[in-house]
Design a protein around this motif. Structure first.
Motif, PDB file in Angstrom:
ATOM      1  N   VAL A  72      64.397  72.357  54.648  1.00  0.00           N
ATOM      2  CA  VAL A  72      63.164  72.206  53.557  1.00  0.00           C
ATOM      3  C   VAL A  72      63.206  73.607  52.820  1.00  0.00           C
ATOM      4  CG1 VAL A  72      61.350  73.290  54.918  1.00  0.00           C
ATOM      5  CG2 VAL A  72      61.136  71.596  53.231  1.00  0.00           C
ATOM      6  N   ARG A 184      59.945  81.948  56.626  1.00  0.00           N
ATOM      7  CA  ARG A 184      61.037  83.055  56.162  1.00  0.00           C
ATOM      8  C   ARG A 184      60.797  84.335  56.607  1.00  0.00           C
ATOM      9  NH1 ARG A 184      63.457  79.022  56.512  1.00  0.00           N
ATOM     10  NH2 ARG A 184      64.777  77.823  55.028  1.00  0.00           N
ATOM     11  N   HIS A 231      64.942  81.092  65.284  1.00  0.00           N
ATOM     12  CA  HIS A 231      64.779  80.198  64.081  1.00  0.00           C
ATOM     13  C   HIS A 231      65.085  78.679  64.616  1.00  0.00           C
ATOM     14  CE1 HIS A 231      65.248  79.704  59.514  1.00  0.00           C
ATOM     15  NE2 HIS A 231      64.549  78.636  60.022  1.00  0.00           N
ATOM     16  N   SER A 234      62.778  73.592  63.639  1.00  0.00           N
ATOM     17  CA  SER A 234      62.878  72.112  63.224  1.00  0.00           C
ATOM     18  C   SER A 234      64.012  71.677  64.381  1.00  0.00           C
ATOM     19  CB  SER A 234      63.721  72.043  61.924  1.00  0.00           C
ATOM     20  OG  SER A 234      64.751  72.584  61.979  1.00  0.00           O
TER      21      SER A 234
HETATM   22  C1  8YV Z   1      66.889  75.247  58.912  1.00  0.00           C
HETATM   23  C2  8YV Z   1      64.807  75.676  58.123  1.00  0.00           C
HETATM   24  O1  8YV Z   1      67.208  74.284  58.224  1.00  0.00           O
HETATM   25  O2  8YV Z   1      64.313  73.469  57.013  1.00  0.00           O
HETATM   26  C3  8YV Z   1      64.279  74.794  56.952  1.00  0.00           C
HETATM   27  O3  8YV Z   1      64.137  75.458  55.725  1.00  0.00           O
HETATM   28  O4  8YV Z   1      64.596  76.889  58.065  1.00  0.00           O
HETATM   29  C4  8YV Z   1      65.407  74.793  59.244  1.00  0.00           C
HETATM   30  O5  8YV Z   1      65.099  73.747  59.431  1.00  0.00           O
HETATM   31  C5  8YV Z   1      67.620  74.936  60.512  1.00  0.00           C
HETATM   32  O6  8YV Z   1      67.422  75.699  61.305  1.00  0.00           O
HETATM   33  C6  8YV Z   1      69.182  74.646  60.127  1.00  0.00           C
HETATM   34  O7  8YV Z   1      69.683  75.996  59.723  1.00  0.00           O
END
Ligand code: 8YV
Length: 265
Positions: A72, A184, A231, A234
């Protein structure tokens, strides 16, 4: 299709390979040579939170039509360059909102109720030897949310169920505050966060994201009032499948000249 990130999900890779010629950029040793020989055939990029499409890569791909991100967050994509070149961009909103919000509350409980320390206390046999320190209540605590978008709102709704007064931004200095970051790494001044924790100016932290992942400041490893995650906001099987289906659905829609499912540009 060029996947610029390390493969984030087995199902995503398998489904992309069924439909497209997939190049995994991350595991190609001589990237410059690869780009020189294949740049004209690459029409799509798949990225994630760890790598997307920066200005330099976009510049090297003359026939790039779409960037479909398995995330996202769009911070790894040069949106201005994409706009300038008329490159479409898609992402995976909504499907991960619940998981990330759940994790934020989980981190809050883990830090305040010292869940990780309690687990270590039992496993190490310490329980038989002494008392465990009392912890801090979460229900009713003031919760400040920076960034009241989809995920921020979902956190606010969950925190309401814990009868927490909610403000979405505060300039007031915290003393015993606890900082949770599920967005982030660069949203927080990491060296300052580390000093505040080490010096005891901040009550604790629950961190799922860092400035330079997967590097985590080692000063945090010895702190009992900190919970560190790799991290995984999700990272449930259900959500990662929905994210992968969106990445693929957007690419298919693009190549079949249909409206994109979740366009950014
Ligand atoms: C990552 C995320 O995409 O959606 C985002 O912005 O930070 C997470 O969902 C996931 O860890 C795959 O890199």
């Amino acid at each position: 299709v060029l996947m610029t990130c390390p493969p984030p999900d087995a199902y995503l890779v398998e489904q992309l390979e069924k439909r497209f010629t997939l190049y995994k950029f991350h595991s190609i040793p001589d990237k410059a040579h690869f780009l020189n020989s294949n740049k004209a055939s690459i029409r799509a990029v798949v990225g994630s939170a760890s790598a997307g499409a920066d200005a330099q890569l976009i510049h090297q791909l003359p026939n790039l039509e779409i960037v479909s991100s398995f995330s996202v967050g769009l911070d790894k994509i040069d949106l201005a360059k994409c706009k300038e070149r008329g490159i479409r961009v898609t992402y995976t909103p909504d499907v991960l909102t619940d998981d990330v919000a759940d994790l934020a509350i989980g981190l809050m409980l883990a830090v305040l109720r010292r869940l990780c320390q309690s687990d270590r206390y039992v496993r190490s046999g310490q329980w038989k030897k002494g008392d465990f320190k009392l912890t801090t209540k979460f229900t009713g605590k003031s919760v400040g949310i920076i960034g009241l978008g989809r995920i921020g709102l979902a956190i606010a709704k969950r925190a309401e169920a814990f009868r927490c007064p909610i403000s979405y931004y505060t300039r007031t200095e915290k003393s015993d505050g606890v900082l949770i970051n599920i967005g982030r790494g660069p949203h927080v001044d990491e060296p300052e966060l580390v000093s505040a924790l080490v010096e005891g100016r901040l009550g604790g932290a629950g961190l799922d994201v860092f400035q330079d992942e997967p590097i985590v400041p080692e000063e945090l490893f010895g702190l009992e009032n900190v919970v560190l995650l790799p991290h995984v906001g999700s990272g449930t099987m259900e959500t990662r499948k929905e994210m992968a289906d969106l990445v693929i659905g957007n690419l298919e829609a693009h190549f079949l000249n249909r409206p994109l499912l979740t366009p950014v540009l």
